[in-house]
Design a protein around this motif. Structure first.
Motif, short mmCIF file in Angstrom:
data_model
loop_
_atom_site.label_atom_id
_atom_site.label_comp_id
_atom_site.label_asym_id
_atom_site.label_seq_id
_atom_site.Cartn_x
_atom_site.Cartn_y
_atom_site.Cartn_z
N MET A 159 0.84 -1.19 0.00
CA MET A 159 0.00 0.00 0.00
C MET A 159 0.88 1.24 0.00
SD MET A 159 -3.00 1.44 0.18
CE MET A 159 -4.04 0.02 0.55
N ALA A 160 0.76 2.06 -1.03
CA ALA A 160 1.59 3.25 -1.14
C ALA A 160 1.12 4.34 -0.18
CB ALA A 160 1.56 3.76 -2.58
N ASN A 161 -0.18 4.35 0.14
CA ASN A 161 -0.73 5.37 1.02
C ASN A 161 -0.61 4.97 2.48
OD1 ASN A 161 -2.72 5.20 -1.59
ND2 ASN A 161 -2.37 7.31 -0.98
N GLN A 162 -0.53 5.99 3.36
CA GLN A 162 -0.63 5.71 4.78
C GLN A 162 -1.99 5.09 5.05
OE1 GLN A 162 0.14 9.62 6.54
NE2 GLN A 162 2.10 8.86 7.27
N LEU A 163 -2.06 4.21 6.04
CA LEU A 163 -3.28 3.43 6.29
C LEU A 163 -3.79 3.61 7.72
CD1 LEU A 163 -5.34 1.14 5.61
CD2 LEU A 163 -3.57 -0.48 6.34
N CYS A 164 -5.08 3.91 7.84
CA CYS A 164 -5.77 3.87 9.12
C CYS A 164 -6.69 2.66 9.11
CB CYS A 164 -6.60 5.15 9.33
SG CYS A 164 -7.69 5.10 10.79
N ILE A 165 -6.63 1.86 10.15
CA ILE A 165 -7.48 0.66 10.25
C ILE A 165 -8.63 0.94 11.22
CG2 ILE A 165 -7.60 -1.72 11.09
CD1 ILE A 165 -4.79 -2.14 10.09
N VAL A 166 -9.85 0.65 10.76
CA VAL A 166 -11.03 0.70 11.62
C VAL A 166 -11.38 -0.73 12.00
CG1 VAL A 166 -13.50 1.19 11.71
CG2 VAL A 166 -11.95 2.85 10.68
N LEU A 167 -11.27 -1.07 13.27
CA LEU A 167 -11.65 -2.40 13.74
C LEU A 167 -13.12 -2.39 14.12
CD1 LEU A 167 -8.59 -3.55 15.88
CD2 LEU A 167 -9.18 -4.18 13.54
N ASP A 168 -13.89 -3.24 13.46
CA ASP A 168 -15.35 -3.25 13.58
C ASP A 168 -15.81 -4.16 14.71
OD1 ASP A 168 -18.08 -3.23 13.20
OD2 ASP A 168 -18.03 -4.51 11.42
N PHE A 169 -16.48 -3.56 15.69
CA PHE A 169 -17.04 -4.31 16.81
C PHE A 169 -18.56 -4.41 16.71
CE2 PHE A 169 -12.88 -3.16 18.20
CZ PHE A 169 -12.45 -4.25 18.93
N GLY A 170 -19.09 -4.27 15.48
CA GLY A 170 -20.52 -4.43 15.27
C GLY A 170 -21.30 -3.14 15.25
N GLY A 171 -20.64 -2.02 15.20
CA GLY A 171 -21.33 -0.74 15.21
C GLY A 171 -21.99 -0.42 13.88
N GLN A 172 -23.11 0.27 13.93
CA GLN A 172 -23.82 0.61 12.70
C GLN A 172 -23.11 1.71 11.92
OE1 GLN A 172 -27.53 2.83 13.25
NE2 GLN A 172 -27.03 3.14 15.40
N TYR A 173 -22.16 2.41 12.54
CA TYR A 173 -21.48 3.51 11.87
C TYR A 173 -20.07 3.15 11.40
CZ TYR A 173 -25.19 6.32 14.05
OH TYR A 173 -26.41 6.82 14.44
N ASN A 174 -19.76 1.84 11.30
CA ASN A 174 -18.39 1.46 10.94
C ASN A 174 -17.96 2.05 9.60
OD1 ASN A 174 -20.03 -0.15 9.35
ND2 ASN A 174 -19.03 -2.08 9.88
N GLN A 175 -18.87 2.00 8.60
CA GLN A 175 -18.52 2.55 7.30
C GLN A 175 -18.38 4.07 7.35
OE1 GLN A 175 -20.77 1.18 3.90
NE2 GLN A 175 -21.38 -0.65 5.00
N LEU A 176 -19.23 4.70 8.15
CA LEU A 176 -19.20 6.15 8.24
C LEU A 176 -17.88 6.63 8.84
CD1 LEU A 176 -20.68 8.75 7.71
CD2 LEU A 176 -21.84 8.50 9.91
N ILE A 177 -17.37 5.91 9.83
CA ILE A 177 -16.07 6.27 10.40
C ILE A 177 -15.00 6.24 9.31
CG2 ILE A 177 -14.26 5.60 12.03
CD1 ILE A 177 -16.50 4.41 13.80
N ALA A 178 -14.98 5.15 8.55
CA ALA A 178 -13.98 5.02 7.49
C ALA A 178 -14.13 6.11 6.43
CB ALA A 178 -14.09 3.64 6.84
N ARG A 179 -15.36 6.44 6.09
CA ARG A 179 -15.59 7.52 5.11
C ARG A 179 -15.07 8.85 5.63
NH1 ARG A 179 -21.69 7.77 3.73
NH2 ARG A 179 -21.00 9.77 2.91
N ARG A 180 -15.34 9.14 6.89
CA ARG A 180 -14.88 10.41 7.47
C ARG A 180 -13.34 10.48 7.47
NH1 ARG A 180 -19.24 12.00 6.38
NH2 ARG A 180 -20.94 12.40 7.86
N VAL A 181 -12.71 9.36 7.79
CA VAL A 181 -11.24 9.33 7.78
C VAL A 181 -10.73 9.64 6.38
CG1 VAL A 181 -9.21 7.85 8.05
CG2 VAL A 181 -11.04 7.79 9.77
N ARG A 182 -11.34 9.02 5.38
CA ARG A 182 -10.91 9.25 4.00
C ARG A 182 -11.18 10.69 3.58
NH1 ARG A 182 -12.19 3.96 0.26
NH2 ARG A 182 -11.47 2.36 1.70
#
Length: 517
Positions: free
Chosen positions: A1-24
């Motif tokens: 991966m050429a880009n720096q990476l943030c990992i979102v570890l999913d514990f079943g939250g309904q906003y898991n995708q939203l967190i990743a979108r906000r980070v991006r």
């Protein structure tokens, strides 16, 4: 991966995708991983940041999803959100208890000056809370940095080790400075460079596609939606006439949409375009079927049957391509938390179907597989795809098949296509289209008594749906002016055959969903 990476570890939250979108959105590439992803695998990915999501469970319930304490020893900054906040506390020796008074909705917090998370954030601000447990004692070495009237540890941190936790949800728009807090975590705490840029994505992806495909051919299953259209644009830029797009028109698209797709792609791109018209075949398969999930599976399966039959006529090796995007993979049960902490599969995606064994390709190409919808649109615009296509409203993969409640018939399709076209036309003329994120007509399996002229009628009811939202995780019904609703109703009952009643859906999400099925 050429880009720096943030990992979102999913514990079943309904906003898991939203967190990743906000980070991006903050310019940092982000991926969602299962909460039980092995530590060694996480280390091998070399992330610059790790975020724990929320979840529906209690950390003191041992059947809930947990994580090894080793995650805190790999030298990567951690941010825990909601359940993730409680998990940080519980795992590192703090205490979590059930609330005497739960917090839900918009809550004001006050924070201490000096925390990097709250840099340039007003001392008092409104955030979105949703919890029935709370951190009653933070772990040794941590400092409480924010509190609300009923939550003594709304945020806490160990700044030296770069561990942070917030009880609220900074990723949702209801948290007025939430995105700033995430930005602060990524840049002030983690030292991110912000190297996730769409221009770079296009350039790198096209180069990668050319290298991967070489002089071989590519076949793309084109639905006419935003995702497959942008995938076609990338592939066309990469390999031109080596690309064949097969467009299966199952008769469940909006009025005149099949013609619009064909005209757009034959004029815009340098490729081979093949259209297959097969409404009768789909109607036969759907005859007598009313269950929404069964309809989805039939439409998806039949789509690929027609597609593969066409491919067999022209099969010539090469690659198979499709417009799968990141949420498709997550919602279909790939990449989300497992067990008690898992996010439920809400619907089956039509493009997550295996290829038949008798057709051999050199591989599958999914150029958008790591992008969210808003990122796909950004790529489409930069590729020069027409604005009207790139910004088309979300349309379900099974098309009108899930906006016709009950059995699908040729008559019902015609009624809904005409009704939807009238509704969309009137909204466009009213000047409020830009205020609405999505609007469409639905044909419930309901007939009602009406009067037209001197005659009694017993015909279809049309429901219209319009929503406003920032993220599609939550949505509110749109307050369309009464005069616009009146014109819509008048036109629908006068211009669309077999419609004698119109209702407006005023259900928010939650408790409802945007689509009816």
């Amino acid at each position: 991966m050429a880009n720096q990476l943030c990992i979102v570890l999913d514990f079943g939250g309904q906003y898991n995708q939203l967190i990743a979108r906000r980070v991006r959105e903050c310019g940092v590439y982000c991926e969602i991983k299962r909460y039980d992803t092995p530590i060694e695998e996480i280390k091998a990915l070399d992330p610059v940041a790790i975020i724990f999501t929320g979840g529906p469970n209690s950390v003191y319930d041992m059947s809930s999803p947990h994580i090894s304490k080793d995650i805190f020893d790999i030298g990567v900054p951690v941010l825990g959100i909601c359940y993730g906040c409680q998990l940080v506390a519980w795992t590192l020796g703090g205490e979590v208890k059930s609330c005497e008074k739960s917090e839900y909705g918009k809550i004001e917090i006050s924070h201490n000056k000096g925390s990097l998370i709250f840099k340039d954030v007003p001392e008092k601000s409104v955030v979105w809370m949703s919890h029935t447990d709370y951190v009653s004692r933070v772990p040794e070495g941590f400092t409480v940095t924010a509190a609300s009237a009923d939550c003594p540890a709304a945020a806490f941190e160990n700044a030296e080790k770069k561990f942070y936790a917030v009880q609220f949800h900074p990723e949702v728009t209801h948290s007025e400075f939430g995105k700033k807090m995430l930005h602060n975590f990524l840049y002030e705490v983690c030292g991110c460079k912000g190297d996730w840029v769409m221009d770079d994505f296009i350039e790198k992806t096209v180069a990668k596609l050319r290298e991967q495909i070489g002089d071989k051919k590519v076949v793309l299953g084109l639905s006419g939606g935003v995702d497959s259209s942008v995938a076609a644009g990338l592939l066309s830029r990469a390999v031109g006439k080596q690309l064949t797009c097969v467009f299966v028109d199952q008769g469940l698209m909006r009025k005149d949409e099949g013609d619009f797709v064909e005209e757009t792609f034959t004029k815009l791109f340098d490729m081979k375009f093949v259209r297959v018209n097969c409404q009768k075949q789909f109607l036969e398969k759907l005859k007598g079927v009313s269950d929404p999930e069964q309809k989805r599976k039939i439409i998806g399966t039949e789509f690929y049957k027609v597609f593969w039959d066409k491919i067999r006529e022209e099969a010539d090796g090469g690659f198979f391509a499709q417009g799968t995007i990141y949420p498709d993979r997550i919602e279909s049960g790939k990449g989300n938390a497992a067990g008690k902490g898992s996010t439920a599969t809400i619907k089956t995606h039509h493009n997550m179907v295996e290829k038949p064994a008798d057709i051999k390709f050199d591989g599958t190409i999914e150029p958008l597989a790591d992008l969210f919808k808003d990122e796909v649109r950004a790529v489409g615009e930069k590729l020069g795809i027409p604005h009207d296509l790139v910004w088309r409203q979300p349309f379900p993969g099974p098309g009108l098949g899930v906006r016709i409640i009950g059995e699908i018939t040729e008559e019902k399709i015609k009624v809904l296509q005409e009704a939807d076209a009238v509704f969309r036309d009137e909204i466009k003329k009213s000047g409020i289209e830009s205020e609405l994120k999505q609007f469409f007509a639905v044909l419930p399996d309901v007939k009602t008594v009406g009067v037209m002229g001197d005659h009694r009628t017993y015909d279809h009811l049309i429901a219209i749906r319009a929503i406003t939202t920032d993220d599609f995780m939550t949505a509110d019904w749109a307050r369309i002016p009464y005069d616009v609703l009146a014109r819509v109703s008048n036109r629908l009952t006068n211009e669309v055959e077999h419609v004698n009643r119109v209702v407006y859906d005023i259900t928010s999400k939650p408790p409802g969903t945007v689509e009816w099925e």
